[in-house]
Design an enzyme around this catalytic site. Structure first.
Site, PDB file in Angstrom:
ATOM      1  N   GLY A 198       0.819  -1.211   0.000  1.00 51.94           N
ATOM      2  CA  GLY A 198       0.000   0.000   0.000  1.00 51.94           C
ATOM      3  C   GLY A 198       0.849   1.256   0.000  1.00 51.94           C
ATOM      4  N   ALA A 199       0.198   2.414  -0.080  1.00 51.12           N
ATOM      5  CA  ALA A 199       0.909   3.689  -0.185  1.00 51.12           C
ATOM      6  C   ALA A 199       1.770   3.951   1.045  1.00 51.12           C
ATOM      7  CB  ALA A 199      -0.089   4.834  -0.382  1.00 51.12           C
ATOM      8  N   SER A 218      -1.746 -10.390  -2.784  1.00 50.15           N
ATOM      9  CA  SER A 218      -0.484  -9.686  -3.027  1.00 50.15           C
ATOM     10  C   SER A 218       0.734 -10.519  -2.647  1.00 50.15           C
ATOM     11  CB  SER A 218      -0.453  -8.370  -2.247  1.00 50.15           C
ATOM     12  OG  SER A 218      -1.466  -7.499  -2.685  1.00 50.15           O
ATOM     13  N   CYS A 238      -3.148  11.697  10.487  1.00 47.98           N
ATOM     14  CA  CYS A 238      -2.136  12.521   9.817  1.00 47.98           C
ATOM     15  C   CYS A 238      -2.323  14.006  10.096  1.00 47.98           C
ATOM     16  CB  CYS A 238      -2.150  12.258   8.318  1.00 47.98           C
ATOM     17  SG  CYS A 238      -3.782  12.367   7.551  1.00 47.98           S
ATOM     18  N   GLN A 298      -6.909  18.963   2.727  1.00 47.78           N
ATOM     19  CA  GLN A 298      -6.272  17.660   2.719  1.00 47.78           C
ATOM     20  C   GLN A 298      -6.149  17.066   1.315  1.00 47.78           C
ATOM     21  OE1 GLN A 298      -8.291  16.663   7.007  1.00 47.78           O
ATOM     22  NE2 GLN A 298      -7.470  14.926   5.896  1.00 47.78           N
ATOM     23  N   LYS A 348     -11.715  13.132  15.184  1.00 51.04           N
ATOM     24  CA  LYS A 348     -10.400  12.534  15.450  1.00 51.04           C
ATOM     25  C   LYS A 348      -9.416  13.611  15.888  1.00 51.04           C
ATOM     26  CE  LYS A 348     -10.571   8.756  12.029  1.00 51.04           C
ATOM     27  NZ  LYS A 348     -10.014   8.301  10.728  1.00 51.04           N
ATOM     28  N   ARG A 399     -11.389  18.246   1.638  1.00 51.90           N
ATOM     29  CA  ARG A 399     -10.565  17.566   0.629  1.00 51.90           C
ATOM     30  C   ARG A 399     -10.340  18.519  -0.537  1.00 51.90           C
ATOM     31  NH1 ARG A 399      -7.859  13.370   1.975  1.00 51.90           N
ATOM     32  NH2 ARG A 399      -9.686  12.097   2.513  1.00 51.90           N
ATOM     33  N   HIS A 402      -0.863  17.734   3.265  1.00 46.74           N
ATOM     34  CA  HIS A 402      -2.007  18.422   3.852  1.00 46.74           C
ATOM     35  C   HIS A 402      -1.597  19.816   4.323  1.00 46.74           C
ATOM     36  CE1 HIS A 402      -4.139  14.787   3.495  1.00 46.74           C
ATOM     37  NE2 HIS A 402      -4.229  14.411   4.757  1.00 46.74           N
TER      38      HIS A 402
END
Length: 345
Positions: free
Chosen positions: A13-14, A41, A133, A160, A219, A240, A247
């Protein structure tokens, strides 16, 4: 220095890919690397430090079989919920990059520059949580200011990047922009976001809560209070934007009533803080932007100014690469601090 067997859950994943880059850049003390992913994977190859490694299937026994010491989890909350306990039982400390354990009172939520002492609490469950993040880059700029004056309230609006939604988010923006320039953009064609993201901003990230804030916004409220060990008031609006990576945040900080903000003191406290850099020269068009922070491990702060009406309020702009600072780099920094503290013991 002792070397460690390190597992990365979500290796393809990223964030997983970024973890490999950051560990290599930080010369992480790895004895054996164990990349883990789903069955589909498994068998793929990743390259780390010039050596090819085969991705293994994530199973309940893979941690013990490979004698894993440190396990980074970045494959989604449901995966962490199911498999983190097996990593702990196999003898590993888990550094979890999902939201699953963040608000568990027995699990430390850590930004090493801000609350490194909380890492010692890892023994409660064997798990250390990596914050959201947007929270990470915000508390990196809040901590020195709280030490300086004492923060009472924070109002933040985020901008973001689409990579916060993973590879799929980035791909959706790119495809929509390509379609726009080909005069083929169809607003109804969207998978990752609720609305077209190309040439647009979406004032919603994550699902709505009963109080009309979103889950992402709450959060930031709850995590900030837990990290700072303080019931500071936080109000967030998360948006977004059509930026691929990094961000940005517009932050207003209200200090205690008797504070008379000195912008020079604010700037100096931020400049001194670890992994924070001030870029603040409005007359010469110098301030933090995503193109500056992308692919770096620094949180950049600028546009620092005292409120026009209230002496105890300061405004500033904050930018960081959320895949690195907000995920992979913070995880690696947690692990390095954990190693340092365990060696001291």
């Amino acid at each position: 220095m002792r070397k460690f067997n390190v597992a990365v859950v979500g290796a393809t994943g990223a964030v997983g890919e970024e973890l490999f880059r950051v560990m290599e850049a930080y010369d992480f003390p790895i004895q054996n690397l164990v990349p883990l992913a789903s069955a589909r994977s498994a068998g793929e190859k990743i390259v780390f430090a010039g050596k090819e490694h085969t991705v293994l299937e994530l199973t309940e026994t893979v941690f013990e079989e490979n004698e894993v010491d440190i396990a980074f989890f970045s494959a989604g909350g449901s995966i962490s919920e199911k498999f983190a306990k097996f990593a702990v039982e196999g003898g590993a400390v888990v550094i979890d990059n999902t939201s699953h354990f963040r608000m568990d009172e027995n699990v430390p939520l850590v930004v090493p520059e801000v609350n490194p002492e909380d890492i010692e609490l890892w023994k409660n469950t064997g798990i250390i949580a990596n914050p959201n993040c947007s929270t990470i880059q915000m508390v990196l700029s809040l901590k020195p200011l709280d030490e300086l004056y004492g923060i009472k309230r924070v109002d933040v609006s985020t901008y973001q990047a689409v990579s916060g939604a993973g590879k799929a988010g980035m791909e959706e923006l790119v495809k929509q922009m390509q379609a726009f320039f080909a005069f083929e953009l169809d607003e109804s064609k969207k998978d990752c976001f609720a609305h077209q993201i190309a040439l647009n901003v979406i004032p919603q990230i994550d699902v709505a809560q009963e109080n009309s804030f979103t889950k992402e916004e709450m959060k930031m409220v709850n995590e900030t209070q837990k990290i700072l060990h303080k019931d500071v008031q936080v109000a967030a609006t998360c948006v977004r934007v059509p930026v691929l990576r990094s961000h940005s945040e517009s932050i207003t900080v209200t200090f205690e009533d008797d504070v008379d903000v000195d912008v020079a003191e604010v700037r100096e406290s931020l400049e001194r803080f670890e992994n924070v850099e001030v870029i603040d020269d409005l007359e010469n068009n110098a301030y933090p932007m995503p193109i500056i922070s992308t692919d770096t491990d620094i949180t950049y702060v600028g546009r620092i100014r005292k409120d026009v009406y209230a002496q105890n309020i300061v405004h500033f702009f904050n930018v960081a690469d959320q895949v690195r600072v907000g995920a992979a780099t913070n995880s690696v920094r947690i692990a390095l601090k954990w190693i340092e503290m365990e060696n001291d013991i």
